[in-house]
Design an enzyme around this catalytic site. Structure first.
Site, PDB file in Angstrom:
ATOM      1  N   ASP A  11      42.102  36.693  51.523  1.00 53.63           N
ATOM      2  CA  ASP A  11      40.906  36.647  50.591  1.00 53.63           C
ATOM      3  C   ASP A  11      39.776  35.738  51.275  1.00 53.63           C
ATOM      4  O   ASP A  11      40.062  34.759  52.129  1.00 53.63           O
ATOM      5  CB  ASP A  11      41.327  35.943  49.196  1.00 53.63           C
ATOM      6  CG  ASP A  11      40.390  35.790  48.319  1.00 53.63           C
ATOM      7  OD1 ASP A  11      39.425  36.914  48.227  1.00 53.63           O
ATOM      8  OD2 ASP A  11      40.070  34.917  47.660  1.00 53.63           O
ATOM      9  N   SER A  12      39.000  35.520  50.610  1.00 52.01           N
ATOM     10  CA  SER A  12      37.732  34.692  50.979  1.00 52.01           C
ATOM     11  C   SER A  12      38.204  33.285  50.708  1.00 52.01           C
ATOM     12  O   SER A  12      37.715  32.288  51.190  1.00 52.01           O
ATOM     13  CB  SER A  12      36.521  34.947  50.404  1.00 52.01           C
ATOM     14  OG  SER A  12      36.397  34.717  48.926  1.00 52.01           O
ATOM     15  N   CYS A  74      40.894  40.677  47.716  1.00 53.13           N
ATOM     16  CA  CYS A  74      39.789  40.324  47.540  1.00 53.13           C
ATOM     17  C   CYS A  74      38.808  41.632  47.199  1.00 53.13           C
ATOM     18  O   CYS A  74      39.027  42.669  47.752  1.00 53.13           O
ATOM     19  CB  CYS A  74      39.338  40.027  48.967  1.00 53.13           C
ATOM     20  SG  CYS A  74      37.417  39.682  48.835  1.00 53.13           S
ATOM     21  N   GLU A 152      36.488  27.712  42.830  1.00 48.74           N
ATOM     22  CA  GLU A 152      36.815  27.301  44.169  1.00 48.74           C
ATOM     23  C   GLU A 152      36.764  25.533  43.926  1.00 48.74           C
ATOM     24  O   GLU A 152      37.482  24.844  44.347  1.00 48.74           O
ATOM     25  CB  GLU A 152      35.883  27.388  45.289  1.00 48.74           C
ATOM     26  CG  GLU A 152      36.199  29.112  45.787  1.00 48.74           C
ATOM     27  CD  GLU A 152      37.224  29.179  46.864  1.00 48.74           C
ATOM     28  OE1 GLU A 152      37.604  28.294  47.552  1.00 48.74           O
ATOM     29  OE2 GLU A 152      37.877  30.068  46.606  1.00 48.74           O
ATOM     30  N   CYS A 186      37.127  40.560  40.543  1.00 49.90           N
ATOM     31  CA  CYS A 186      37.122  39.620  41.697  1.00 49.90           C
ATOM     32  C   CYS A 186      38.253  38.891  41.570  1.00 49.90           C
ATOM     33  O   CYS A 186      38.619  38.572  40.439  1.00 49.90           O
ATOM     34  CB  CYS A 186      35.702  38.589  41.663  1.00 49.90           C
ATOM     35  SG  CYS A 186      35.879  37.306  42.713  1.00 49.90           S
ATOM     36  N   HIS A 188      39.210  36.036  42.268  1.00 52.22           N
ATOM     37  CA  HIS A 188      39.139  34.635  41.756  1.00 52.22           C
ATOM     38  C   HIS A 188      39.400  34.615  40.117  1.00 52.22           C
ATOM     39  O   HIS A 188      39.635  33.531  39.657  1.00 52.22           O
ATOM     40  CB  HIS A 188      37.833  34.011  42.087  1.00 52.22           C
ATOM     41  CG  HIS A 188      37.543  33.434  43.576  1.00 52.22           C
ATOM     42  ND1 HIS A 188      37.565  34.325  44.704  1.00 52.22           N
ATOM     43  CD2 HIS A 188      37.424  32.316  44.009  1.00 52.22           C
ATOM     44  CE1 HIS A 188      37.691  33.517  45.746  1.00 52.22           C
ATOM     45  NE2 HIS A 188      37.755  32.242  45.511  1.00 52.22           N
TER      46      HIS A 188
END
Ligand code: DGL
Length: 272
Positions: A11-12, A74, A152, A186, A188
């Protein structure tokens, strides 16, 4: 036959850990190699060319680790750069198609919300696939651009007004439309489940892309006779492109493992 090679997940950043968590829950004896591109997050605001380039490098890193299957954990890569899978010598699982099927099954009033990055929304990936399965479904899309840095940074507390208000603004169009199902498009965003649930209310089903993806991973390994049939708990290795305290903290909480500076290794992804 037991295939002890690891499942590669990328993933990012730390969002893909929400998918890793579901895979670990379903397949506890599989070895896992996770790569989070924390040095280049976010992907969701970048051009297609950049996302494709990053996805290729992430996949190359995992192939160098001799993985038996790659999961693009992702939503952005799954929506924009799934083509890179054609070049891979191992099976590739993305997160969009499986979650779309779950959402179509879950909706009663045929109103589905998609909360994802701007690149994912611009690709129309979820919407196109929903419309194929349920043509008269109303799809309400919202790009939660600010939610990725929030996660994040570890700003996910349901009691925090800034977090609550930011999430609420992105969900407003879905509340107005009266959706009964929201795809957390997403990876996240499952970290914000408590906040999203509180805002949307109990009657709204939230689709975590990791749940359906984990089932797809199991099915794929089973079909190719590549499940690890060892009785031991699998090893989990974590790699990032930039070591950040929030990755270790969130990963530890999310996966209920002690993930610290000694467990996470930094790699130079740009050199691949
Ligand atoms: N977690 C990713 C996704 O599912 C990407 C977020 C980002 O890097 O913008 O889209």
């Amino acid at each position: 036959m037991a295939d002890a090679r690891a499942i590669g997940i990328f993933d990012s950043g730390l969002g893909g850990l929400t998918v890793a968590k579901e895979i670990i829950k379903l397949l506890p004896n599989e070895n896992i190699v996770y790569f989070g591109d924390t040095g280049r997050v976010p992907y969701g605001t970048r051009s297609r060319e950049t996302i494709v380039k990053y996805a290729r490098q992430d996949e190359k890193f995992l192939l160098n680790k001799d993985v038996k299957l790659i999961v693009a954990a992702c939503g952005t890569v799954s929506s924009v750069a799934s083509d890179t899978a054609k070049e891979l010598p191992v099976p590739f699982i993305e997160v969009v198609s499986h979650s779309v099927k779950s959402a179509v099954k879950a909706t009663k009033n045929k109103k589905i919300g998609i909360l994802a990055t701007s690149a994912t929304i611009a690709s129309g990936s979820h919407k196109t696939q929903i419309k194929k399965l349920l043509p008269d479904c109303e799809v309400v899309e919202s790009s939660g651009t600010l939610l990725v840095p929030l996660v994040e940074e570890g700003w996910t507390d349901v009691c925090d007004n800034v977090v609550y208000e930011t999430v609420r603004r992105y969900l407003e169009p879905m509340i107005k439309a009266g959706v009964d199902t929201v795809i957390l498009g997403c990876t996240h965003f499952p970290v914000l489940t408590q906040v999203i649930s509180k805002i949307m209310g109990q009657g709204v089903t939230l689709i975590n892309m990791g749940t359906a993806t984990a089932l797809a991973v199991k099915e794929c390994l089973k079909l190719s006779d590549a499940l690890n049939d060892s009785n031991n708990k699998g090893n989990h290795s974590y790699f990032v492109s930039d070591k950040t305290a929030s990755f270790e903290k969130t990963a530890s909480v999310l996966l209920n493992e002690n993930i610290d500076g000694n467990t996470v290794e930094q790699v130079d992804i740009n050199s691949l």
